[in-house]
Design a protein around this motif. Structure first.
Motif, PDB file in Angstrom:
ATOM      1  N   TYR A  51       0.810  -1.217   0.000  1.00 47.33           N
ATOM      2  CA  TYR A  51       0.000   0.000   0.000  1.00 47.33           C
ATOM      3  C   TYR A  51       0.848   1.274   0.000  1.00 47.33           C
ATOM      4  O   TYR A  51       0.491   2.248  -0.645  1.00 47.33           O
ATOM      5  CB  TYR A  51      -0.942   0.002   1.211  1.00 47.33           C
ATOM      6  N   SER A  52       1.936   1.294   0.730  1.00 46.16           N
ATOM      7  CA  SER A  52       2.812   2.470   0.736  1.00 46.16           C
ATOM      8  C   SER A  52       3.604   2.534  -0.567  1.00 46.16           C
ATOM      9  O   SER A  52       3.899   1.505  -1.187  1.00 46.16           O
ATOM     10  CB  SER A  52       3.780   2.425   1.924  1.00 46.16           C
ATOM     11  N   LYS A  53       3.965   3.755  -0.954  1.00 39.77           N
ATOM     12  CA  LYS A  53       4.752   3.968  -2.159  1.00 39.77           C
ATOM     13  C   LYS A  53       6.099   4.583  -1.771  1.00 39.77           C
ATOM     14  O   LYS A  53       6.230   5.227  -0.730  1.00 39.77           O
ATOM     15  CB  LYS A  53       4.011   4.897  -3.123  1.00 39.77           C
ATOM     16  N   ARG A  54       7.081   4.388  -2.653  1.00 40.03           N
ATOM     17  CA  ARG A  54       8.405   4.941  -2.386  1.00 40.03           C
ATOM     18  C   ARG A  54       8.334   6.464  -2.262  1.00 40.03           C
ATOM     19  O   ARG A  54       9.012   7.056  -1.408  1.00 40.03           O
ATOM     20  CB  ARG A  54       9.388   4.561  -3.497  1.00 40.03           C
ATOM     21  N   SER A  55       7.485   7.085  -3.074  1.00 40.90           N
ATOM     22  CA  SER A  55       7.353   8.540  -3.017  1.00 40.90           C
ATOM     23  C   SER A  55       6.828   8.998  -1.656  1.00 40.90           C
ATOM     24  O   SER A  55       7.191  10.080  -1.178  1.00 40.90           O
ATOM     25  CB  SER A  55       6.431   9.033  -4.132  1.00 40.90           C
ATOM     26  N   ASP A  56       5.967   8.174  -1.021  1.00 43.52           N
ATOM     27  CA  ASP A  56       5.479   8.508   0.321  1.00 43.52           C
ATOM     28  C   ASP A  56       6.645   8.592   1.302  1.00 43.52           C
ATOM     29  O   ASP A  56       6.716   9.505   2.135  1.00 43.52           O
ATOM     30  CB  ASP A  56       4.475   7.455   0.809  1.00 43.52           C
ATOM     31  N   ILE A  57       7.540   7.607   1.217  1.00 42.85           N
ATOM     32  CA  ILE A  57       8.675   7.546   2.144  1.00 42.85           C
ATOM     33  C   ILE A  57       9.607   8.737   1.923  1.00 42.85           C
ATOM     34  O   ILE A  57      10.034   9.392   2.881  1.00 42.85           O
ATOM     35  CB  ILE A  57       9.449   6.225   1.960  1.00 42.85           C
ATOM     36  N   ILE A  58       9.917   8.995   0.651  1.00 46.29           N
ATOM     37  CA  ILE A  58      10.843  10.084   0.337  1.00 46.29           C
ATOM     38  C   ILE A  58      10.268  11.424   0.791  1.00 46.29           C
ATOM     39  O   ILE A  58      10.979  12.265   1.360  1.00 46.29           O
ATOM     40  CB  ILE A  58      11.152  10.109  -1.172  1.00 46.29           C
ATOM     41  N   ASN A  59       8.976  11.630   0.546  1.00 44.76           N
ATOM     42  CA  ASN A  59       8.351  12.894   0.968  1.00 44.76           C
ATOM     43  C   ASN A  59       8.320  13.022   2.488  1.00 44.76           C
ATOM     44  O   ASN A  59       8.448  14.129   3.025  1.00 44.76           O
ATOM     45  CB  ASN A  59       6.932  12.988   0.408  1.00 44.76           C
TER      46      ASN A  59
END
Length: 286
Positions: free
Chosen positions: A67-75
């Motif tokens: 469900y989580s995306k890499r962009s979520d983590i980076i942001n």
């Protein structure tokens, strides 16, 4: 001076010259080695000083993230200063990532000379809770973007604090119903802790407060007989529009059956279909 004395004088002079030459060569060698050591030490010192001030240039995100995306983590870690590898605080990075709604756990470590590794494990949603929340595999409630769920979830309704109880009973009762190829679509726990289930074929079971497992077993024993009688009734009385609406199992030795028409069945299936679509197109929760 005799010839012998002259020869001894020459030998003594030659030895003195050899000693002076050896000392000079040794001194030169020592100076060269000392200079080399100083040069190498200075280079290493400058190199490590440069490395200490080197920024993090690579961020590797991995894990179990349906469900989580890499962009979520980076942001999420955008506010963390990555300008100095040795000064990056992994605990700070971890705390920022844990604020993401879908993240259940996270591990962060640095890998010299310039890499930051982040391992993320997402929540595992088991059911919708009271329409606006989700329950994970541990019976914990959380909120997240339901649009990212691409499979159907059952609905649980109950008083606050009963989430784990609802999940445990769902698992136990669903395991029993699986023997008859049935599943729970909806589970309702009242304020008085009375249980009601709606199955995937549209039949509602009223279980009451006690002896839930025994009543489910009674239902499984009787349900094939009820369906056989309904089939016979359709044949003999030509009432093709009847079906089981609910079965009340809150009796010590028996049960009560309620009936509905085919129109009600169609309406129920439409509601289930809409509900499943809504689960996939649910607005983002805050």
């Amino acid at each position: 001076m005799t010839k012998k004395q002259q020869d001894n004088s020459k030998k003594t002079a030659q030895l003195g010259q050899d000693s002076t030459l050896s000392f000079g060569l040794g001194l030169v060698f020592f100076i060269v080695v000392l200079f080399s050591l100083i040069t190498v030490s200075y280079w290493l010192t400058q190199h490590f000083i440069g490395q200490e001030s080197a920024p993090v240039t690579s961020i590797v995100v991995s894990g179990e993230m349906p469900y989580s995306k890499r962009s979520d983590i980076i942001n999420a870690i955008d506010q963390v200063d990555m300008g100095n590898f040795f000064q990056v605080d992994v605990n700070e990075v971890q705390s920022y990532v844990l604020t993401l709604p879908w993240v259940y756990s996270v591990a962060v470590r640095k890998q010299w000379p310039n890499e930051l590794k982040i391992y993320v494990v997402d929540q595992n949603p088991i059911a919708l809770w009271n329409g606006d929340f989700l329950i994970n595999q541990l019976g914990q409630v959380f909120q997240a973007d339901i649009e990212r769920i691409n499979h159907y979830l059952p609905n649980f309704f109950g008083p606050e604090g009963s989430e784990l109880l609802a999940l445990e009973n769902y698992r136990d009762l669903n395991a029993l119903l699986d023997y008859k190829a049935l599943k729970i679509d909806e589970l309702v726990l009242s304020e008085r802790f009375s249980w009601q289930l709606t199955l995937d074929d549209g039949v509602t079971l009223n279980l009451g407060r006690e002896e839930r497992v025994e009543r489910i077993q009674r239902f499984m024993d009787v349900y094939p007989i009820i369906k056989a009688q309904l089939k016979a009734k359709k044949i003999t009385e030509k009432q093709q529009n009847q079906a089981v609406d609910y079965i009340d199992l809150r009796y010590d030795t028996g049960l009560a059956v309620g009936w509905k028409t085919v129109d009600s069945i169609t309406q129920h299936k439409t509601q289930i279909k809409l509900q499943k679509n809504n689960n996939k197109n649910h607005p983002k929760l805050t």
